[in-house]
Motif scaffolding. Structure first.
Motif, mmCIF file in Angstrom:
data_model
loop_
_atom_site.group_PDB
_atom_site.id
_atom_site.type_symbol
_atom_site.label_atom_id
_atom_site.label_comp_id
_atom_site.label_asym_id
_atom_site.label_seq_id
_atom_site.Cartn_x
_atom_site.Cartn_y
_atom_site.Cartn_z
ATOM 1 N N PRO A 187 32.253 46.104 54.119
ATOM 2 C CA PRO A 187 33.469 45.500 53.577
ATOM 3 C C PRO A 187 33.196 44.491 52.457
ATOM 4 O O PRO A 187 34.024 44.326 51.563
ATOM 5 C CB PRO A 187 34.091 44.807 54.794
ATOM 6 C CG PRO A 187 33.496 45.495 55.980
ATOM 7 C CD PRO A 187 32.105 45.865 55.562
ATOM 8 N N VAL A 188 32.049 43.825 52.507
ATOM 9 C CA VAL A 188 31.731 42.808 51.504
ATOM 10 C C VAL A 188 31.124 43.435 50.253
ATOM 11 O O VAL A 188 31.482 43.091 49.121
ATOM 12 C CB VAL A 188 30.768 41.757 52.090
ATOM 13 C CG1 VAL A 188 30.444 40.695 51.038
ATOM 14 C CG2 VAL A 188 31.390 41.107 53.331
ATOM 15 N N HIS A 189 30.195 44.371 50.460
ATOM 16 C CA HIS A 189 29.551 45.059 49.333
ATOM 17 C C HIS A 189 29.702 46.574 49.528
ATOM 18 O O HIS A 189 28.736 47.267 49.863
ATOM 19 C CB HIS A 189 28.075 44.675 49.240
ATOM 20 C CG HIS A 189 27.844 43.199 49.079
ATOM 21 N ND1 HIS A 189 28.165 42.522 47.923
ATOM 22 C CD2 HIS A 189 27.350 42.273 49.945
ATOM 23 C CE1 HIS A 189 27.860 41.244 48.067
ATOM 24 N NE2 HIS A 189 27.372 41.069 49.286
ATOM 25 N N LYS A 223 34.569 51.948 46.211
ATOM 26 C CA LYS A 223 34.319 50.797 45.344
ATOM 27 C C LYS A 223 35.597 50.348 44.645
ATOM 28 O O LYS A 223 36.421 51.174 44.231
ATOM 29 C CB LYS A 223 33.266 51.148 44.294
ATOM 30 C CG LYS A 223 31.865 51.314 44.860
ATOM 31 C CD LYS A 223 30.839 51.398 43.748
ATOM 32 C CE LYS A 223 29.417 51.412 44.328
ATOM 33 N NZ LYS A 223 28.408 51.402 43.272
ATOM 34 N N THR A 224 35.738 49.045 44.525
ATOM 35 C CA THR A 224 36.822 48.476 43.736
ATOM 36 C C THR A 224 36.350 48.366 42.295
ATOM 37 O O THR A 224 35.340 47.715 42.015
ATOM 38 C CB THR A 224 37.215 47.075 44.251
ATOM 39 O OG1 THR A 224 37.601 47.170 45.625
ATOM 40 C CG2 THR A 224 38.371 46.511 43.428
ATOM 41 N N VAL A 225 37.059 49.020 41.399
ATOM 42 C CA VAL A 225 36.737 48.954 39.980
ATOM 43 C C VAL A 225 37.708 47.960 39.354
ATOM 44 O O VAL A 225 38.908 48.225 39.250
ATOM 45 C CB VAL A 225 36.860 50.328 39.300
ATOM 46 C CG1 VAL A 225 36.480 50.234 37.822
ATOM 47 C CG2 VAL A 225 35.988 51.352 40.015
ATOM 48 N N ARG A 226 37.177 46.814 38.968
ATOM 49 C CA ARG A 226 38.029 45.705 38.528
ATOM 50 C C ARG A 226 38.969 46.121 37.405
ATOM 51 O O ARG A 226 38.564 46.764 36.443
ATOM 52 C CB ARG A 226 37.146 44.543 38.073
ATOM 53 C CG ARG A 226 37.935 43.269 37.813
ATOM 54 C CD ARG A 226 37.004 42.112 37.571
ATOM 55 N NE ARG A 226 37.737 40.889 37.357
ATOM 56 C CZ ARG A 226 37.179 39.702 37.135
ATOM 57 N NH1 ARG A 226 35.858 39.617 37.106
ATOM 58 N NH2 ARG A 226 37.912 38.626 36.954
ATOM 59 N N SER A 227 40.241 45.741 37.577
ATOM 60 C CA SER A 227 41.312 45.994 36.608
ATOM 61 C C SER A 227 41.632 47.477 36.435
ATOM 62 O O SER A 227 42.408 47.840 35.551
ATOM 63 C CB SER A 227 40.973 45.391 35.240
ATOM 64 O OG SER A 227 40.761 44.015 35.337
ATOM 65 N N LYS A 228 41.022 48.327 37.277
ATOM 66 C CA LYS A 228 41.279 49.771 37.147
ATOM 67 C C LYS A 228 41.800 50.381 38.437
ATOM 68 O O LYS A 228 42.823 51.048 38.436
ATOM 69 C CB LYS A 228 40.008 50.498 36.707
ATOM 70 C CG LYS A 228 39.575 50.151 35.273
ATOM 71 C CD LYS A 228 38.418 50.997 34.832
ATOM 72 C CE LYS A 228 38.001 50.649 33.410
ATOM 73 N NZ LYS A 228 39.002 50.983 32.405
#
Length: 249
Positions: free
Chosen positions: A229-231, A236-241
């Motif tokens: 959950p941390v890494h 994966k969360t792709v920032r701003s996308k």
């Protein structure tokens, strides 16, 4: 005409202790072709949902006998249909807790009947579309490049026809909404999906930029599929996308 509008057999259970609101909602939904019953006591709601298995439950958060969060948590192991939660409070925490307990959607009171009907239809449409997608094809000329019904990523298996997933051959406990999100991400492995795309695909309505349900469900799915959950390495969360499901994690 919408398939949902034509289907008069959809059974809706409203769990609401405000008698006037429940009656008005029931009358409006029935005038739009739905079969509606009402339960005012939270203590009785669990048994009714488990025994009657309605096609969709509209569940108020604040109820006498037992609150909506507790009801949602108790019925989820036995009930896979959509749960639309209503809350008179605007606190994000209530909405997040509802989603974590297994609710598929939520609305803040006061509820506008037309908007409620639209949300109900969107949830029922998702069930209908899933059923149609899972039905065996009778077209003898169908091609072999149709979307697969089972995806395998090393020790993770996701099966659309059975609506189940396994990690290391152990079944993963997922709500209906969590499975839909996992299938959407995994079937698009290697492609970044924006929150707008995910929201529209799963809910059938336009993303308002404020809804946190996708983020909450991703955070619940990650540990269930063995992701950190941390890494996270799988989702994966792709920032701003948006979000990316990694094929080889």
């Amino acid at each position: 005409m919408d398939v949902i509008e034509q289907n008069e057999s959809w059974r809706i259970l409203i769990v609401e202790d405000d008698e006037r609101l429940a009656d008005l909602t029931k009358e409006y939904l029935e005038s739009n072709g739905l079969v509606v019953s009402v339960e005012a006591n939270g203590a009785h709601a669990v048994d009714r949902i488990k025994n009657e298995k309605p096609d969709l439950v509209v569940l108020d958060l604040m109820l006498p006998g037992e609150d909506g969060l507790s009801i949602c948590r108790k019925v989820r192991p036995y009930y896979n249909g959509p749960i639309l939660m209503l809350t008179a409070r605007t606190d994000d925490l209530d909405q997040v807790l509802g989603l974590e307990m297994g609710a598929d959607d939520y609305m803040s009171k006061p509820v506008r009947p037309r908007v409620l009907l639209a949300r109900i239809r969107a949830l029922l449409r998702r069930v209908t579309d899933q059923g149609a997608a899972d039905a065996p094809s009778t077209d003898s000329g169908s091609s072999n490049d149709e979307e697969p019904v089972r995806l395998v990523f090393n020790n993770l298996v996701v099966d659309r026809s059975m609506r189940e997933a396994w990690l290391n051959d152990e079944s993963i406990e997922l709500t209906s909404a969590e499975f839909d999100l996992l299938w959407l991400l995994s079937s698009s492995a290697g492609t970044v999906l924006s929150r707008e795309e995910i929201f529209t695909a799963l809910r059938g309505i336009e993303y308002d930029g404020q809804d946190r349900s996708i983020d909450v469900r991703v955070s619940r799915i990650r540990p269930k599929i063995g992701d950190d959950p941390v890494h996270p390495k799988r989702i994966k969360t792709v920032r701003s996308k948006g979000y990316l499901f990694v094929k080889e994690a």
